[in-house]
Design an enzyme around this catalytic site. Structure first.
Site, PDB file in Angstrom:
ATOM      1  N   ALA A 143      -3.038 -16.715 -41.301  1.00 36.09           N
ATOM      2  CA  ALA A 143      -3.778 -15.458 -40.623  1.00 36.09           C
ATOM      3  C   ALA A 143      -4.965 -15.909 -40.130  1.00 36.09           C
ATOM      4  O   ALA A 143      -5.628 -15.090 -39.291  1.00 36.09           O
ATOM      5  CB  ALA A 143      -4.534 -15.395 -42.534  1.00 36.09           C
ATOM      6  N   ASP A 168     -15.004 -21.609   5.242  1.00 38.86           N
ATOM      7  CA  ASP A 168     -15.203 -22.128   6.523  1.00 38.86           C
ATOM      8  C   ASP A 168     -15.450 -20.865   7.208  1.00 38.86           C
ATOM      9  O   ASP A 168     -15.577 -19.699   6.911  1.00 38.86           O
ATOM     10  CB  ASP A 168     -13.445 -22.083   6.169  1.00 38.86           C
ATOM     11  N   GLU A 226     -11.362 -16.811  28.350  1.00 43.75           N
ATOM     12  CA  GLU A 226     -11.183 -16.130  28.965  1.00 43.75           C
ATOM     13  C   GLU A 226     -10.431 -14.920  28.610  1.00 43.75           C
ATOM     14  O   GLU A 226     -10.978 -13.390  29.316  1.00 43.75           O
ATOM     15  CB  GLU A 226      -9.380 -16.410  29.998  1.00 43.75           C
ATOM     16  N   ARG A 270     -12.413 -32.623  34.752  1.00 42.96           N
ATOM     17  CA  ARG A 270     -13.024 -32.320  33.587  1.00 42.96           C
ATOM     18  C   ARG A 270     -14.438 -33.198  34.197  1.00 42.96           C
ATOM     19  O   ARG A 270     -14.991 -33.207  33.655  1.00 42.96           O
ATOM     20  CB  ARG A 270     -12.964 -33.827  32.211  1.00 42.96           C
ATOM     21  N   LYS A 286     -15.833 -20.511  38.058  1.00 46.46           N
ATOM     22  CA  LYS A 286     -16.510 -20.230  36.658  1.00 46.46           C
ATOM     23  C   LYS A 286     -16.261 -21.334  36.039  1.00 46.46           C
ATOM     24  O   LYS A 286     -15.701 -22.528  36.164  1.00 46.46           O
ATOM     25  CB  LYS A 286     -15.920 -19.175  35.336  1.00 46.46           C
ATOM     26  N   ARG A 293     -18.561 -30.545  11.915  1.00 46.17           N
ATOM     27  CA  ARG A 293     -17.793 -31.299  12.492  1.00 46.17           C
ATOM     28  C   ARG A 293     -17.053 -31.957  11.147  1.00 46.17           C
ATOM     29  O   ARG A 293     -17.095 -34.000  11.573  1.00 46.17           O
ATOM     30  CB  ARG A 293     -18.348 -32.452  13.579  1.00 46.17           C
ATOM     31  N   ASN A 315      -1.863  -9.059 -36.492  1.00 45.53           N
ATOM     32  CA  ASN A 315      -2.704 -10.307 -35.354  1.00 45.53           C
ATOM     33  C   ASN A 315      -1.948  -9.775 -34.216  1.00 45.53           C
ATOM     34  O   ASN A 315      -2.801  -9.740 -33.217  1.00 45.53           O
ATOM     35  CB  ASN A 315      -2.160 -11.390 -35.443  1.00 45.53           C
TER      36      ASN A 315
END
Length: 999
Positions: free
Chosen positions: A305, A351, A442, A489, A515, A678, A796
């Site tokens: 019960a 994120d 690009e 670079r 560019k 970072r 129940n």
């Protein structure tokens, strides 16, 4: 080899005793394979089926039920006569419940651990290596690569192991490592040593990481880590080590189970001890042992019960229905308990790339020079709408839309963007979206040219596939690209050499279009284009242009700026040494500055409003990204995570700044910070851990492989639909539309589901309290059993189960997102509410016992014994003068138990109608607001009549049909519960809520 980025390429080769030209010998390969194993992520050894089955029985409620079933089985063996059949029904029903529960649990577990296997899709199948056993480059299976192998990669390849670059065979090498680091643009790599032992993965520019993609170029590298030692492998190890957190609801139900077990133990022992004096009554044949077993059965009935057997099934059903509603709002829930957890989310760690932003670089500003006279410089500034690669948007000057063809400077700017470009737009017909082909930066320029439409090309009637490159193709028909001087670079620029395709007065001779980084390009400019004419570039003009670019690159925008320039009279191509990239800077001199574009990975347009809504709902939004701090803070300001002028000291950290803090300072930082930049995967998991130490319920969103460990660790891991399979399978929830707004909708749904769950859990528990009171009263007063265990199980599981499930459809409160998140430790039932449901439960128990007693004492069809005789029914025998003229078998009649069961069921149906709202009157919130509930009540009553009327159910449940007069008494005893609950609700609204407010 953790320190490979610190060493020169020659030192790394020496460490592995290998040369770039010859590669490893077969002996070295064999030794390395034995030492390091295969270059693959090992298959996860999941739990065995038996272990998973055993796990399902670790829940306390389940163990109590299991014990009750075992005891019932033992007692059933000792039953005699008619009761032998029915005695086995109860333990069989309990066992069926437990088996069904275990099957569902095992099935969910089997699906849950697929995240680790999904990492395998990032393992390339093949790799290209140089080994001494064969000349040149050979293709081998990626799993056979070992540390020390010389590996070649080229554009389009997936990197097969963690490599230290030793030679770049093209002018530049760019890598898309967003799945690992979350960076929104591809990264330029080099071969120089990086003398920083604390460099994060984003800063290791001389390393290539397993599973990332080569965007452009060709290179040689030496494998320094394979398998589990790679960065991808470390993520796998982290995911395997993460133990899934139990949800607040699971913890509450565990606590409820513990409290219930203690209460059941006390009550059962009390009932048994109180009745020790009755063990030897004549009804037990004078046998003390038989009496002890009889009262032990009553104690078991009490246990049955007290346990809400239907609760696990109802909760599962409610959560499953909730997941369907969430799916319609684009939130697909993989883990059922997390539906409820969403309701108490207090922190959303998001994120940046692809979640708060579109992950589609977009030019939002540009300028050309309007005036450059002596001492003055004035610019034409423009803004461009559109935040995706869709070639639709408006160019505005101030608030006014403009036709770009009216500005000579914009025509030349568009020409440079179209020609000084190796990328393109493509319409994906399967997905129905425009996508990049090549570099994100690009592609943004290609998209800008389409929006500008400088030659007023007629775009009507074009298909979406044709629209992707319509304006660019017009420009490319005017000029032919002869060759490209690749980016390097040292000069931070690239250029193309173009010649006119036909004689045109507007286009005179060959030109070089350049560019690159503004400071580097402007340094090599000697003049500036003003409309169609050329003016000298004075110091004033140079400073004015650079100041504007600095302004765009900082502050609230932090745009990625590119300068665009032309060399009107380049050298003849026959005079240029194209095989010597060190001379490229000489050819890109004496330039004419044309203009500048500013681009960013734009915030999703709907996110700012969602963050405001989160703030009102008491939810803190924290941005976590692999990008640099300046960009991250700027995006936070645009989204409203930070105010426009808010000081971010102590609220924004880089991964390195976070590492420099002590453990306690890190905890406090997580409590206040709203931006982490970072960062690496380990940082994300640590942030979640620290938030959990403050009992924050954390939702972590993400889409990359790098997000997976934290997604798994957080209470709610939310993956993007377009994200990686690893992220999706580690998460509890997937957003099919990648929309941050869907998270807020899911949180709202989670809150509504929890409110409804509180209602049906309380509803079921008040029923159990009533059953316990009923059995306890009959045992204490010495009355015949009013309810038997099999009837209790029916109520129940079935009769109460249907309305309880329907309560999951209750409408949500209107102000549900105006309240702070609920405390995950908040008890389901406490204080005043506990009293309320105890009062209802006591009434249920009293009414149930009263119904059975009424049949014995007052029903014309009953024996009409006295209450004293009823209390001493166990002493009934033919030779006992107290029971003269009474057939002792009348005390085993099915009528009193049927009366008690009917009252219990009817009261529970009234209780269900009361539960449409916790505190609102039925007059204010009538039951028909939830039509599912009305249907469930009708169904439950129909099932009750079924067991009364349809054989063999009356035999199994020990019941019999009732007369109309008996049903009248049932209703008289049941309906007052509505008035009682209305009175308690009135007290809640007018007195208890006021006390809460005063507190």
């Amino acid at each position: 080899m953790e320190e490979a980025h610190l060493l020169s390429a020659a030192d790394v080769l020496r460490r592995f005793s290998v040369t770039a030209e010859g590669g490893l010998s077969l002996e070295q390969v064999t030794d390395a394979r034995e030492r390091y194993g295969p270059n693959e992520l090992p298959t996860e050894e999941g739990k065995s089926l038996w272990e998973l089955v055993v796990e399902q029985f670790e829940d306390l409620l389940v163990r109590i039920l299991l014990l009750a079933a075992l005891v019932s089985f033992v007692l059933a063996w000792f039953e005699e006569g008619e009761e032998t059949t029915t005695a086995f029904v109860e333990p069989l029903v309990i066992m069926l419940i437990l088996v069904a529960n275990a099957i569902v649990g095992v099935w969910q577990e089997r699906n849950a651990e697929s995240a680790i296997e999904a990492l395998k899709e990032y393992e390339p199948e093949m790799g290209k290596v140089i080994r001494s056993d064969r000349k040149g480059v050979q293709r081998i299976r990626a799993r056979d690569i070992v540390p020390g192998d010389i590996v070649e990669v080229a554009v389009g390849d997936k990197v097969p192991a963690d490599l230290r670059l030793i030679e770049i065979k093209s002018t530049t090498l760019r890598v898309d490592q967003s799945i690992l680091t979350g960076e929104s643009v591809s990264v330029t790599k080099h071969t120089d040593a990086i003398p920083d032992p604390r460099a994060v993965n984003q800063d290791k520019k001389n390393m290539l990481f397993s599973g990332t993609n080569i965007a452009s170029g060709k290179a040689l590298g030496v494998a320094v880590a394979t398998g589990l030692q790679t960065e991808l492998g470390k993520i796998r190890s982290q995911m395997a080590a993460v133990e899934p957190e139990r949800t607040p609801l699971q913890r509450k139900l565990d606590e409820f189970g513990r409290q219930l077990s203690h209460a059941i133990s006390v009550i059962c022992v009390a009932v048994w001890v109180i009745n020790i004096g009755h063990f030897a009554d004549p009804a037990h044949g004078g046998s003390w042992l038989r009496g002890a077993v009889y009262y032990f059965k009553i104690a078991v009935a009490l246990a049955v019960a007290a346990i809400p057997e239907g609760l696990p099934a109802v909760i599962t059903t409610c959560l499953a229905l909730g997941t369907r509603r969430m799916a319609r709002k684009n939130a697909i829930v993989r883990s059922l308990p997390s539906v409820e957890t969403l309701g108490c989310t207090s922190v959303i760690c998001s994120d940046k790339t692809g979640t708060l932003t579109t992950n589609q670089m977009s030019v939002c500003r540009m300028f050309v020079v309007a005036e450059a006279e002596a001492g003055t410089c004035r610019l034409h500034e423009f803004t461009i709408s559109g935040t995706t690669y869709t070639p639709e948007g408006e160019v505005r000057q101030g608030e006014q839309p403009v036709r770009c063809g009216q500005f000579d400077g914009l025509v030349e700017l568009a020409t440079i963007c179209a020609l000084c470009n190796d990328s393109a737009l493509d319409y994906n017909e399967a997905k129905g979206v425009y996508e990049k082909v090549g570099e994100a930066t690009e592609t943004a320029l290609t998209c800008l040219v389409e929006k500008m439409n400088v030659f007023d090309t007629d775009l009507k009637g074009l298909s979406r596939v044709e629209r992707a490159g319509a304006c660019n193709s017009v420009i490319k028909q005017l000029m032919r690209k002869e060759f490209t001087l690749e980016f390097s670079r040292d000069r931070k620029s690239m250029s193309v050499y173009c010649t006119p395709t036909r004689a045109d007065p507007k286009v005179q001779g060959s030109k070089m279009f350049v560019k690159g980084a503004p400071e580097s390009v402007i340094e090599r400019c000697s003049s500036v284009r003003v409309g169609s004419r050329t003016a000298p570039l004075s110091t004033t003009s140079r400073e004015h242009i650079l100041a504007k670019i600095r302004d765009w690159g900082s502050g609230s925008d932090t745009l990625r700026c590119l300068a665009l320039a032309t060399r009107d009279t380049p050298p003849r191509k026959e005079d240029m040494h194209l095989d010597d990239c060190s001379r490229f800077v000489q050819y890109e001199t004496d330039l004419t500055f044309v203009g500048c574009v500013g681009m960013l990975d734009p915030p999703r347009p709907e996110v700012a409003a969602c963050i405001t809504r989160c703030s009102r709902a008491g939810i803190r939004v924290v941005m976590i990204t692999g990008d640099n701090k300046g960009t991250a803070v700027a995006i936070c300001r645009r989204l409203g995570i930070f105010g426009d002028t808010e000081d971010v000291l102590g609220k924004a950290y880089t991964g390195r700044e976070f590492d420099d803090l002590s453990p306690e300072q890190q905890r406090q930082a997580c409590r206040t910070a709203r931006c982490f930049a970072r960062v690496e995967p380990a940082h994300k998991s640590r942030i979640v851990e620290n938030l959990q130490s403050f009992n924050e319920i954390t939702a972590m969103t993400g889409d990359g492989v790098n997000d997976a460990p934290a997604l798994k660790k957080a209470e709610i891991g939310i993956a993007m639909g377009s994200g990686t399979a690893v992220a999706k399978s580690a998460a509890e929830m997937v957003l099919s539309d990648d929309n941050f707004a869907s998270i807020v909708a899911a949180v709202e749904e989670g809150r509504a589901i929890y409110n409804n769950m509180k209602q049906f859990i309380r509803y079921l528990i008040s029923s159990n309290v009533g059953e316990v009171v009923c059995i306890f009263l009959t045992a204490i007063l010495g009355l015949p059993e009013a309810l038997i265990p099999v009837q209790l199980l029916w109520v129940n599981l079935v009769t109460d189960g249907l309305p309880a499930t329907a309560l999951g459809f209750n409408p949500p409160d209107l102000d549900i997102m105006e309240k702070p998140p609920r405390n995950p430790r908040e008890a389901l039932i406490s204080g005043w509410l506990f009293f309320r449901y105890l009062a209802i439960g006591v009434y249920v128990g009293l009414a149930t016992v009263a119904a059975a007693t009424w049949w014995f004492l007052y029903d014309t069809e009953g024996p009409q014994v006295t209450f004293y005789q009823l209390r001493n029914f166990l002493k009934c025998s033919e030779d006992n003068p107290l029971f003269a003229g009474i057939d002792c078998k009348v005390f085993e009649s099915r009528f009193p138990t049927t009366m008690a069961l009917s009252v219990l069921v009817t009261i529970e149906m009234c209780n269900a109608l009361n539960s449409v709202s916790e505190n609102q009157s039925l007059l204010r919130m009538p039951p028909w607001l939830n039509p599912w509930l009305l249907g469930a009540v009708v169904m439950s009553m129909a099932l009750h009549f079924l067991i009364l009327l349809v054989p063999p159910l009356p035999l199994i449940f020990q019941v019999t049909p009732l007369s109309g007069r008996q049903w009248g008494v049932v209703l008289q005893m049941s309906l007052p519960v509505i008035l009682l609950d209305e009175a308690l609700k009135y007290l809640s609204r007018n007195h208890m809520d006021e006390k809460k407010d005063l507190k």
